[in-house]
Design a protein around this motif. Structure first.
Motif, PDB file in Angstrom:
ATOM      1  N   GLN A 127       4.496   9.287   6.378  1.00 44.14           N
ATOM      2  CA  GLN A 127       3.205   8.656   6.657  1.00 44.14           C
ATOM      3  C   GLN A 127       3.328   7.142   6.696  1.00 44.14           C
ATOM      4  OE1 GLN A 127       0.667  10.487   3.550  1.00 44.14           O
ATOM      5  NE2 GLN A 127      -0.641  11.184   5.231  1.00 44.14           N
ATOM      6  N   VAL A 173       2.751   0.555   7.641  1.00 48.69           N
ATOM      7  CA  VAL A 173       2.147  -0.290   6.617  1.00 48.69           C
ATOM      8  C   VAL A 173       3.198  -1.058   5.817  1.00 48.69           C
ATOM      9  CG1 VAL A 173       2.045   1.573   4.888  1.00 48.69           C
ATOM     10  CG2 VAL A 173       0.404  -0.316   4.792  1.00 48.69           C
ATOM     11  N   HIS A 183      -3.953   1.470  -1.060  1.00 47.24           N
ATOM     12  CA  HIS A 183      -3.710   2.621  -0.192  1.00 47.24           C
ATOM     13  C   HIS A 183      -4.123   2.284   1.236  1.00 47.24           C
ATOM     14  CE1 HIS A 183      -2.860   5.071  -3.718  1.00 47.24           C
ATOM     15  NE2 HIS A 183      -3.927   4.534  -4.276  1.00 47.24           N
ATOM     16  N   GLU A 184      -3.297   2.707   2.165  1.00 44.98           N
ATOM     17  CA  GLU A 184      -3.516   2.357   3.570  1.00 44.98           C
ATOM     18  C   GLU A 184      -4.869   2.856   4.068  1.00 44.98           C
ATOM     19  OE1 GLU A 184      -3.536   2.687   7.840  1.00 44.98           O
ATOM     20  OE2 GLU A 184      -3.386   4.400   6.473  1.00 44.98           O
ATOM     21  N   GLN A 185      -5.276   4.039   3.650  1.00 42.16           N
ATOM     22  CA  GLN A 185      -6.533   4.590   4.152  1.00 42.16           C
ATOM     23  C   GLN A 185      -7.756   3.904   3.553  1.00 42.16           C
ATOM     24  OE1 GLN A 185      -4.412   6.144   2.180  1.00 42.16           O
ATOM     25  NE2 GLN A 185      -5.412   7.473   0.667  1.00 42.16           N
ATOM     26  N   ASP A 186      -7.552   3.088   2.510  1.00 38.35           N
ATOM     27  CA  ASP A 186      -8.653   2.355   1.874  1.00 38.35           C
ATOM     28  C   ASP A 186      -8.554   0.861   2.148  1.00 38.35           C
ATOM     29  OD1 ASP A 186      -9.668   4.709   0.758  1.00 38.35           O
ATOM     30  OD2 ASP A 186      -8.361   4.536  -0.995  1.00 38.35           O
ATOM     31  N   ASN A 187      -8.142   0.514   3.354  1.00 40.08           N
ATOM     32  CA  ASN A 187      -8.038  -0.897   3.751  1.00 40.08           C
ATOM     33  C   ASN A 187      -6.992  -1.636   2.915  1.00 40.08           C
ATOM     34  OD1 ASN A 187      -8.890  -2.835   5.610  1.00 40.08           O
ATOM     35  ND2 ASN A 187     -10.368  -3.736   4.185  1.00 40.08           N
ATOM     36  N   SER A 226       2.498   4.862   9.980  1.00 41.02           N
ATOM     37  CA  SER A 226       1.435   3.851   9.990  1.00 41.02           C
ATOM     38  C   SER A 226       1.984   2.438  10.120  1.00 41.02           C
ATOM     39  CB  SER A 226       0.610   3.953   8.698  1.00 41.02           C
ATOM     40  OG  SER A 226       1.380   3.534   7.577  1.00 41.02           O
ATOM     41  N   PRO A 241       0.830  -1.207   0.000  1.00 40.06           N
ATOM     42  CA  PRO A 241       0.000   0.000   0.000  1.00 40.06           C
ATOM     43  C   PRO A 241       0.871   1.266   0.000  1.00 40.06           C
ATOM     44  CG  PRO A 241      -0.818  -1.591   1.597  1.00 40.06           C
ATOM     45  CD  PRO A 241       0.513  -2.105   1.122  1.00 40.06           C
ATOM     46  N   ASP A 242       0.513   2.229  -0.851  1.00 37.66           N
ATOM     47  CA  ASP A 242       1.235   3.502  -0.949  1.00 37.66           C
ATOM     48  C   ASP A 242       2.718   3.286  -1.244  1.00 37.66           C
ATOM     49  OD1 ASP A 242      -1.124   4.994  -0.211  1.00 37.66           O
ATOM     50  OD2 ASP A 242      -0.771   4.300   1.833  1.00 37.66           O
ATOM     51  N   CYS A 263       7.025   5.632  -2.012  1.00 38.42           N
ATOM     52  CA  CYS A 263       6.639   6.890  -1.366  1.00 38.42           C
ATOM     53  C   CYS A 263       7.555   8.047  -1.734  1.00 38.42           C
ATOM     54  CB  CYS A 263       6.590   6.710   0.152  1.00 38.42           C
ATOM     55  SG  CYS A 263       8.177   6.244   0.917  1.00 38.42           S
TER      56      CYS A 263
END
Length: 597
Positions: A330, A336, A274-278, A334, A260-261, A264
């Motif tokens: 970020q 991730v 993407h981390e914010q979208d599961n 997180s 995810p992401d 960077c």
């Protein structure tokens, strides 16, 4: 089978069928100061090679010499080429050739050889007509058993070698080195791309290109559809695995690149998740779990799978943090990246035919002391928290998708002085003491072992685009008294900056894939597929594209250096989107190959 099983059996070398050592024979006379009474010689040799060209060409050979007799205070290996082969350059031994007879004498640092110990040496060579393997190896005049002799299939226009052209995959898994004694998977899609360039050039260049079509390259799994199928995917992971079995390939290299992401540090990251979208959950269940389920299928149990885990991800956390790159900060906050990598290692490591190689940067970005130390710590922290711990990782991968040359033959000591100034102070070296990739890879491995990884930790180095040959390659050290001029005239790496990393002008194909080329290195591999664009470069994007250009790929742009001064990107103009075939780049890579085609 428990986690960490690969590490416990590394250096056992079950990649070749077991052989009974030949009875020790008397040495005809003194050899380098020894007598027959000094050591009873019993030896076994494994010879592997990768060749290129049609009718004539070059090859890279690796020779593993196992001492199964008494300790050897010194050693000399001899063999005879059965055809017209010639040694052009060798390493880890003092090489010489008289007629067809080849001699390799030990270096001071790889003798003596203990009972049960091994030495790994290698060389580049040329061939005409055919390239059969030698079979009469001897150490100190005593004939050796020969195991696993396996030259690569002769090049042909066919994108896939026939199964009979390569040794059968070994059912003995896990093995010490998954690349030893077997040939790699040839991706028909890459071979087709090569052919698309071959039909656009003259006959001489086309012949060189077609000679590469049987070279093994990695399969990149950049999105979920690459695994399970979907729009725009010509071959799924299952298609690749099935074709590898049909070819009789012994190993396949897979690159997991879908965190995810991801990427960077790129201002135009093309991350699918993407981390914010599961994204982390999808990465685990739809991506990693799907890969593991396929690799566990019984029809692939004899296929060795080298899994390169998330190129540049951990490096991006280190470098992005140092450069205050917000997406990287970020990702670090997180967790991730680290959590995704740990899950991939936990899921793949228990599979007996899978060998995990965690990306560990390159000399160009991670060679600086602060970055090197931080990356070694992050790799250790990431692996230690997996179910298998540090012993569960098979190795590390370096230079993936990068351009750092294996060696700088005329720049060997960063502390060497020119008119009283150390090379470290030069504009290009810029305080980075790791002058080339082989030095960096071995140093990173040693640093990780010092942190608790087992001494059996392996390394693979991506050599797909780090050759830097052609007419611009220096042939001697500079005689200039100016520090920057001395370094610039002596270095084979012709990038404008060690941070330049997108579609680099002047680059060439590097060492062809080969197993065990030097001690502690499992293989040189072509992980980044030569000819694929690193990213779209100006002045214009491809028609209809809604993507932004990556500043690192802008041929008129500049990079942010570690120290003052303007640093151009060194990128080729008019490059297509990332992953698309870049004909002009491939032509350049072939022209500048080193060793030359």
């Amino acid at each position: 089978m428990p986690f960490g099983h690969h590490r416990f059996v590394r250096r056992i070398r079950t990649a070749v069928a077991a052989v009974v050592p030949a009875a020790a024979l008397a040495v005809a006379g003194p050899v380098l100061g020894t007598t027959p009474a000094d050591a009873a010689v019993t030896c076994r040799v494994t010879y592997t090679s990768t060749q290129w060209g049609t009718g004539s060409g070059g090859f890279t050979a690796a020779v593993d010499v196992k001492n199964s007799g008494d300790p050897l205070p010194d050693w000399t290996l001899t063999f005879t080429f059965p055809s017209s082969q010639r040694v052009s350059q060798g390493w880890s031994a003092r090489w010489s050739q008289s007629g067809a007879r080849v001699t390799a004498r030990s270096e001071s640092w790889n003798r003596p050889v203990a009972s049960g110990g091994s030495v790994q040496i290698g060389f580049n060579g040329t061939w005409t007509g055919s390239n059969p393997p030698p079979t009469d190896f001897a150490v100190n005049g005593v004939p050796c058993q020969v195991a696993g002799a396996s030259p690569s299939p002769s090049p042909s226009p066919s994108p896939s070698p026939s199964p009979s052209a390569s040794p059968s995959a070994s059912p003995d898994v896990p093995v010490d080195n998954p690349f030893a004694g077997v040939t790699g998977y040839v991706d028909p899609g890459w071979a087709a791309d090569v052919e698309s360039s071959a039909v656009r050039v003259d006959d001489a260049a086309a012949e060189k290109m077609r000679g590469l079509k049987t070279t093994s390259t990695a399969v990149w799994l950049n999105r979920i559809a690459d695994v399970t199928g979907g729009s725009g995917v010509a071959r799924t992971l299952k298609d690749h695995l099935d074709t590898a079995v049909e070819q009789g390939a012994g190993y396949i290299t897979l690159v997991l690149h879908n965190l995810p992401d991801r990427d960077c540090r790129s201002r135009v990251s093309d991350a699918e998740l993407h981390e914010q979208d599961n994204g982390l959950h999808r990465y685990k269940t739809e991506y990693v779990d799907a890969i593991a389920a396929l690799l566990a299928e019984p029809e692939y149990r004899n296929l060795r799978v080298a899994a390169v885990i998330e190129p540049r991800a951990l490096l991006d956390l280190v470098v992005g943090g140092a450069l205050d790159t917000f997406p990287c900060e970020q990702a670090a906050a997180s967790g991730v990246y680290v959590m995704g990598i740990r899950y991939a290692l936990d899921t793949l490591a228990p599979l007996p035919n899978v060998y995990t190689y965690l990306d560990a940067g390159s000399a160009g970005w991670a060679g600086w002391e602060s970055n090197f130390t931080a990356l070694a710590a992050l790799v250790t922290e990431t692996a230690r928290a997996t179910s298998g711990g540090l012993a569960g990782l098979d190795g590390i991968a370096t230079n993936v998708g990068d351009y750092v040359p294996l060696v700088e033959p005329f720049l060997t000591d960063p502390h060497q002085t020119v008119m009283g100034q150390q090379l470290l102070l030069s504009r290009f070296i810029d305080w980075n003491p790791h002058l080339h990739e082989r030095d960096y890879a071995v140093a990173m491995r040693a640093a990780l072992i010092a942190k608790g990884f087992p001494s059996s930790l392996g390394v693979v180095v991506d050599t797909s685009r780090n050759g830097w040959g052609g007419s611009a390659r220096p042939t001697a050290v500079s005689t200039s008294g100016d520090l920057n001029t001395y370094v610039d005239e002596s270095r084979v790496d012709r990038r404008p900056s060690r941070a330049a990393e997108c579609n680099q002008k002047g680059a060439g194909l590097g060492a062809r894939p080969v197993a065990a080329p030097v001690p502690d290195v499992d293989a040189y591999l072509w992980i980044k597929r030569p000819g694929e664009s690193d990213g779209a470069g100006g002045p214009l994007l491809p028609e209809g594209s809604d993507r932004l250009a990556d500043y690192r790929c802008d041929p008129d742009g500049s990079l942010t250096p570690w120290s003052g001064g303007f640093r151009p990107t060194g990128a080729l103009p008019n490059a297509p989107l990332i992953g698309d075939w870049h004909h002009e780049q491939f032509v350049m890579l072939v022209d500048n190959a080193y060793p030359a085609l």
